[in-house]
Scaffold this active site. Structure first.
Site, PDB file in Angstrom:
ATOM      1  N   ARG A  46      46.838 -79.342  66.531  1.00 58.05           N
ATOM      2  CA  ARG A  46      46.990 -79.406  68.001  1.00 58.05           C
ATOM      3  C   ARG A  46      48.349 -80.009  68.351  1.00 58.05           C
ATOM      4  NH1 ARG A  46      44.712 -83.649  70.219  1.00 58.05           N
ATOM      5  NH2 ARG A  46      42.673 -83.291  69.275  1.00 58.05           N
ATOM      6  N   TYR A  98      52.510 -65.429  91.533  1.00 63.03           N
ATOM      7  CA  TYR A  98      51.487 -64.804  90.695  1.00 63.03           C
ATOM      8  C   TYR A  98      50.118 -65.302  91.188  1.00 63.03           C
ATOM      9  CZ  TYR A  98      48.594 -63.977  86.611  1.00 63.03           C
ATOM     10  OH  TYR A  98      47.587 -63.585  85.782  1.00 63.03           O
ATOM     11  N   ASP A 170      59.366 -70.109  87.171  1.00 63.81           N
ATOM     12  CA  ASP A 170      58.615 -69.155  86.348  1.00 63.81           C
ATOM     13  C   ASP A 170      59.540 -67.972  86.060  1.00 63.81           C
ATOM     14  OD1 ASP A 170      56.998 -67.026  85.436  1.00 63.81           O
ATOM     15  OD2 ASP A 170      55.230 -67.816  86.462  1.00 63.81           O
ATOM     16  N   LYS A 195      53.588 -61.491  78.406  1.00 64.82           N
ATOM     17  CA  LYS A 195      54.260 -60.345  79.016  1.00 64.82           C
ATOM     18  C   LYS A 195      55.416 -59.871  78.125  1.00 64.82           C
ATOM     19  CE  LYS A 195      51.192 -61.456  82.059  1.00 64.82           C
ATOM     20  NZ  LYS A 195      51.422 -62.240  83.258  1.00 64.82           N
TER      21      LYS A 195
END
Ligand SMILES: *Cc1c(COP(=O)(O)O)cnc(C)c1O
Length: 377
Positions: A46, A98, A170, A195
């Site tokens: 992690r 978004y 972003d 993306k």
């Protein structure tokens, strides 16, 4: 080093013992300690994983940041980023975000006591009016989704600096191949790696890239504490995707320019929203801050019926959520990405029943056009 080369050689793993050219997938949760009180530098996946680390090194270099953190999705990255803020803080955000980010801000972040002003950030001068003593950050997306509005990152950064605010950008739509927000003054860059970065519609990923070690330290603490880290195999997939980022972005953009011009001529198309059209209202700002326009196009057709018919008839272009992959995808923002935004608010923004959004892929442009031609006939 040129960005095309960095996409391929950005990682630093030389896999000394085997000579492996591809970064190995360290499919491990934990690591043996050499002795009491000692560590190999890797304690638990992690916190650190060698495969993910190489992806993060690559992304930090591509964005000219000091550090990058890879998350299990773009939304996981934005959610972790929001942990920088506390009850009473106020954030100014683009009004054409978004849908998932808008939902996060308006439901979960507001519930946690953070308030927002949604502003048309493509008019930078209007931002200062919304700054209050509690304002901590400006969050922008540029170009926006789905209306492709462009915000002037350097101008907004100047406002943020003047008032001591974080600027968060972003950069999913243009990727570091076409735009580097940190070079223009951003403090944190957000990506949905799902993306263009991964690029093959086969995995989810997200990133936060930081301008300073100080922000990085805060975010690394949140990262290890909240745990939405990217798995080793997914990290490898994204790294593999990034190797071809430069050629994909160039070719997808070339296809998008052809397609945008074709759509402009079509009798059933009413308007075309593409940053690369000289008629786009923010064309000059794009030329100033980006090296390209990307491959996202939105357009309005003459009626709801035409929009639905097109979605039902497309064969090659897939009617599916998401964007940025090698496959061309078409979405209906009203029913998909923006379904959670109240009808009046959505329509006031121009997201109505005639608006479609196209992510132009890597198929031959003649085939994409032929498919849309028959679907619109
Ligand atoms: C898809 C997307 C996100 C969310 O990313 P996921 O990987 O789907 O969680 C955030 N911002 C933009 C601009 C996006 O397109």
């Amino acid at each position: 080093m040129n960005i095309n080369t960095l996409c391929i050689h950005g990682s630093e793993d030389k896999s000394h013992c085997t000579g492996s050219v591809s970064v190995p997938i360290y499919q491990t949760a934990t690591y043996v300690h050499p002795a009491v009180g000692q560590s190999t530098g890797y304690d638990y996946s992690r916190v650190q994983n060698p495969t993910r680390e190489q992806l993060e090194i690559t992304l930090a270099k591509l964005e000219n940041g000091v550090d990058a953190m890879a998350f299990s999705s773009g939304m996981a990255a934005v959610t972790a980023m929001m942990e920088l803020f506390k009850i009473g803080d106020h954030i100014i955000a683009s009004d054409d975000l978004y849908g998932g980010t808008h939902r996060l801000f308006c439901s979960i972040s507001e519930k946690n006591g953070i308030s927002f002003d949604f502003v048309n950030t493509s008019e930078a001068s209007k931002i200062a009016e919304h700054i209050r003593p509690e304002t901590k950050a400006i969050f922008i997306e540029t170009p926006t989704n789905p209306l492709m509005k462009v915000s002037d990152i350097a101008a907004i950064s100047a406002i943020a600096k003047q008032h001591g605010l974080f600027l968060i950008v972003d950069n999913t739509f243009l990727t570091p191949y076409f735009q580097n927000p940190i070079d223009l003054g951003a403090d944190i860059v957000v990506h949905s790696g799902t993306k263009y970065l991964a690029g093959h519609n086969d995995t989810l990923a997200g990133f936060l890239v930081t301008r300073t070690a100080e922000i990085s330290e805060k975010l690394r603490y949140i990262y290890k504490t909240t745990g939405a880290c990217l798995a080793p195999f997914d990290s490898w997939l994204v790294m593999r995707g990034i190797k071809t980022l430069a050629v994909r972005m160039e070719k997808q953009q070339e296809n998008a320019i052809r397609l945008a011009n074709w759509l402009c001529q079509h009798p059933k198309v009413r308007s075309v929203y593409y940053v690369g059209l000289p008629t786009h209202p923010d064309f000059e700002v794009s030329l100033k801050q980006s090296r390209g326009f990307g491959a996202m196009i939105s357009f309005k057709v003459d009626s709801e019926q035409t929009a639905i018919q097109l979605l039902q008839r497309v064969k090659l272009v897939l009617y599916a959520e998401s964007l940025g992959g090698v496959e061309s995808l078409i979405t209906y923002p009203m029913l998909q990405t923006h379904a959670d935004i109240p009808k009046e608010e959505r329509e006031a923004k121009g997201i109505d029943e005639t608006l479609l959004r196209l992510s132009v892929g890597l198929e031959h442009i003649d085939d994409i056009i032929a498919d849309l031609e028959q679907a619109l006939a």
